[in-house]
Design a protein around this motif. Structure first.
Motif, PDB file in Angstrom:
ATOM      1  N   ALA A  15      42.546  41.084  27.979  1.00 25.27           N
ATOM      2  CA  ALA A  15      41.967  42.775  28.516  1.00 25.27           C
ATOM      3  C   ALA A  15      40.371  42.955  27.888  1.00 25.27           C
ATOM      4  CB  ALA A  15      42.614  43.490  29.003  1.00 25.27           C
ATOM      5  N   MET A  75      37.252  41.117  27.519  1.00 28.45           N
ATOM      6  CA  MET A  75      36.552  41.222  29.126  1.00 28.45           C
ATOM      7  C   MET A  75      35.649  43.135  29.117  1.00 28.45           C
ATOM      8  SD  MET A  75      38.789  39.640  31.839  1.00 28.45           S
ATOM      9  CE  MET A  75      40.485  39.589  31.127  1.00 28.45           C
ATOM     10  N   ASP A  76      37.029  43.493  28.295  1.00 31.43           N
ATOM     11  CA  ASP A  76      36.155  45.020  28.418  1.00 31.43           C
ATOM     12  C   ASP A  76      34.772  44.788  27.637  1.00 31.43           C
ATOM     13  OD1 ASP A  76      38.168  45.966  30.211  1.00 31.43           O
ATOM     14  OD2 ASP A  76      39.101  47.152  28.146  1.00 31.43           O
ATOM     15  N   ARG A 127      31.801  43.355  29.315  1.00 34.67           N
ATOM     16  CA  ARG A 127      31.314  44.782  30.471  1.00 34.67           C
ATOM     17  C   ARG A 127      30.649  45.842  29.727  1.00 34.67           C
ATOM     18  NH1 ARG A 127      36.921  44.649  32.180  1.00 34.67           N
ATOM     19  NH2 ARG A 127      37.266  42.742  33.920  1.00 34.67           N
ATOM     20  N   GLN A 172      31.254  40.352  34.781  1.00 34.34           N
ATOM     21  CA  GLN A 172      32.104  39.016  34.945  1.00 34.34           C
ATOM     22  C   GLN A 172      31.341  37.911  35.351  1.00 34.34           C
ATOM     23  OE1 GLN A 172      35.980  40.541  33.587  1.00 34.34           O
ATOM     24  NE2 GLN A 172      36.083  38.132  32.823  1.00 34.34           N
ATOM     25  N   TRP A 173      31.167  38.906  36.976  1.00 37.43           N
ATOM     26  CA  TRP A 173      30.846  38.089  37.811  1.00 37.43           C
ATOM     27  C   TRP A 173      29.599  38.901  38.717  1.00 37.43           C
ATOM     28  CZ3 TRP A 173      35.677  38.575  37.723  1.00 37.43           C
ATOM     29  CH2 TRP A 173      36.534  40.007  38.243  1.00 37.43           C
ATOM     30  N   LEU A 228      37.744  32.320  33.595  1.00 35.68           N
ATOM     31  CA  LEU A 228      39.442  33.273  34.183  1.00 35.68           C
ATOM     32  C   LEU A 228      39.510  32.113  35.425  1.00 35.68           C
ATOM     33  CD1 LEU A 228      37.172  36.507  35.628  1.00 35.68           C
ATOM     34  CD2 LEU A 228      38.587  36.007  34.238  1.00 35.68           C
ATOM     35  N   GLU A 282      42.554  38.713  37.140  1.00 35.82           N
ATOM     36  CA  GLU A 282      40.871  38.601  37.409  1.00 35.82           C
ATOM     37  C   GLU A 282      40.287  36.977  38.329  1.00 35.82           C
ATOM     38  OE1 GLU A 282      41.369  41.996  34.469  1.00 35.82           O
ATOM     39  OE2 GLU A 282      42.180  39.642  34.195  1.00 35.82           O
ATOM     40  N   GLU A 283      40.794  36.416  37.505  1.00 38.84           N
ATOM     41  CA  GLU A 283      41.214  34.738  38.350  1.00 38.84           C
ATOM     42  C   GLU A 283      40.938  34.986  40.073  1.00 38.84           C
ATOM     43  OE1 GLU A 283      41.842  30.517  38.105  1.00 38.84           O
ATOM     44  OE2 GLU A 283      43.583  32.049  37.711  1.00 38.84           O
ATOM     45  N   GLU A 321      40.707  37.559  40.971  1.00 38.68           N
ATOM     46  CA  GLU A 321      39.926  38.680  42.025  1.00 38.68           C
ATOM     47  C   GLU A 321      38.096  38.332  41.912  1.00 38.68           C
ATOM     48  OE1 GLU A 321      38.886  42.267  39.968  1.00 38.68           O
ATOM     49  OE2 GLU A 321      41.398  42.903  39.612  1.00 38.68           O
ATOM     50  N   GLN A 322      37.786  37.052  40.995  1.00 42.58           N
ATOM     51  CA  GLN A 322      37.054  36.404  41.314  1.00 42.58           C
ATOM     52  C   GLN A 322      36.690  35.344  42.639  1.00 42.58           C
ATOM     53  OE1 GLN A 322      34.004  34.958  37.372  1.00 42.58           O
ATOM     54  NE2 GLN A 322      35.549  33.350  37.737  1.00 42.58           N
TER      55      GLN A 322
END
Length: 286
Positions: free
Chosen positions: A95, A98-99, A102, A108-109, A126, A133-134, A136-137
C-alpha cells in the motif's frame, strides 16, 4: 483521423543521488525538444529505486513534467515493487509503495483515447500479486475493452507477457507470472487489443501472438550486453520507440540517438554480488 505521433520511452532509472544514466536522459530530452510528439508514454522503471527511495519517484516525475509534453506513465518494478511471490529484489508491492506512485506520478492504471485508438496502461506488479488491486485492475481492463466503441486498443505494460513460450509455467521476474498470463492474453485477444507495448528487459524486440503485435521498448538506461547476446542474439542498445497511430493501423520505428551511450553495469554487479539498485550514490558530477 489525423495520425497521432506517440513516443514510448521505458526504463530510464532516474535519480538525483544515483545519476548514472542522466546523460542518456539528456539525449532523450533534446530529441523531444527537437521533435515534440503528440503524446509521451513512459513504460515503467521511471526511477532508479522508487520502492526504497521515494525521492527518486519525485525526481522522475519532475523530469517528465519538465519536458513540457502531454504524458502518461505506468509503474515498473523499480518504481513500485514486484508481486510478493515474485520479488527478486525483496521489494514486494504494498500500500505504501502504491500510494507513493500515485502521489508523485499518477494512477497505476488508466485509459486514454487518442484519435481513433484507445490506449490502456496497466501495472504488471499487480499481476499474480493476489492483492485487492489486482482484481480492481482486471475489472478496469475488462470494462475499458468492452466500452471501446470499436476502437482498436494499444496496451502499455512494464513486463512483457512472456518471453519465448506463453505456456511456460516457470517462476520468473522477467515476464508476468504464468498464473496471470493466460487470462490476461485471452482478455486482450477477445477485447480488440492490437498492440501490447512493454519494456523491462532493456532490449528491443517484436513478435506476433494471436493477431496482436507485442513490442519491447529498449531502455535509455543500462543494458546487459552478455545477456542480450546469449538470450536473444541481440546487442542491446539504448533508445526509444516512436509510434504512428492511424485509422486501424499502428506502426513504429526504433530510435537510437547518437548521444545515447551503451552503459553496461553487469561487470560491477557480478563482481560485487549485487544488483543495479545496490550501486553506490553518484551525482554525476566530476
Amino acid at each position: 483521423m489525423t495520425p497521432i505521433r506517440l513516443v514510448q520511452v521505458s526504463d530510464t532509472h532516474l535519480s538525483a543521488t544515483h545519476a548514472y544514466f542522466g546523460v542518456n536522459w539528456d539525449a532523450f530530452r533534446q530529441a523531444m525538444a527537437d521533435a515534440p510528439p503528440d503524446l509521451l508514454v513512459h513504460g515503467g522503471d521511471l526511477s532508479f529505486n522508487g520502492p526504497a527511495a521515494e525521492d527518486d519517484l519525485a525526481h522522475g516525475a519532475a523530469a517528465l513534467a519538465a519536458l513540457g509534453l502531454p504524458w502518461r506513465a505506468i509503474p515498473g518494478n523499480h518504481d513500485i515493487g514486484e508481486a510478493p511471490s515474485f520479488s527478486r529484489l525483496d521489494q514486494p508491492v504494498n500500500a505504501a509503495r502504491m500510494d507513493a506512485w500515485r502521489r508523485h506520478v499518477g494512477p497505476q492504471w488508466w485509459r486514454h483515447d487518442a484519435g481513433g485508438w484507445r490506449l490502456v496502461g496497466l501495472d504488471t506488479a499487480l499481476m499474480g500479486s493476489d492483492l485487492p488491486e489486482e482484481a480492481e485492475q482486471r475489472g478496469f481492463l475488462a470494462e475499458a475493452l468492452a466500452k471501446r466503441d470499436r476502437r482498436p486498443v494499444m496496451v502499455f505494460m512494464h513486463m512483457p507477457p512472456f518471453d519465448q513460450d506463453p505456456e511456460d509455467p516457470a517462476p520468473t521476474t522477467s515476464v508476468i507470472p504464468h498464473r496471470a498470463r493466460g487470462s490476461f492474453l485471452d482478455t486482450c485477444v477477445e477485447g480488440g487489443v492490437r498492440v501490447i507495448a512493454c519494456g523491462h528487459l532493456h532490449t528491443y524486440r517484436r513478435m506476433e501472438h494471436r493477431g496482436m503485435e507485442i513490442v519491447w521498448a529498449p531502455a535509455t538506461a543500462m543494458v546487459d550486453v552478455r545477456r542480450g547476446m546469449a538470450r536473444w542474439q541481440t546487442f542491446p542498445r539504448p533508445g526509444y520507440l516512436e509510434w504512428r497511430l492511424e485509422a486501424g493501423q499502428a506502426s513504429h520505428r526504433l530510435v537510437e540517438p547518437e548521444r545515447m551511450f551503451v552503459i553496461d553495469m553487469s561487470g560491477w554487479t557480478m563482481r560485487n554480488n549485487g544488483t543495479t539498485t545496490t550501486l553506490p550514490p553518484w551525482s554525476g558530477s566530476p
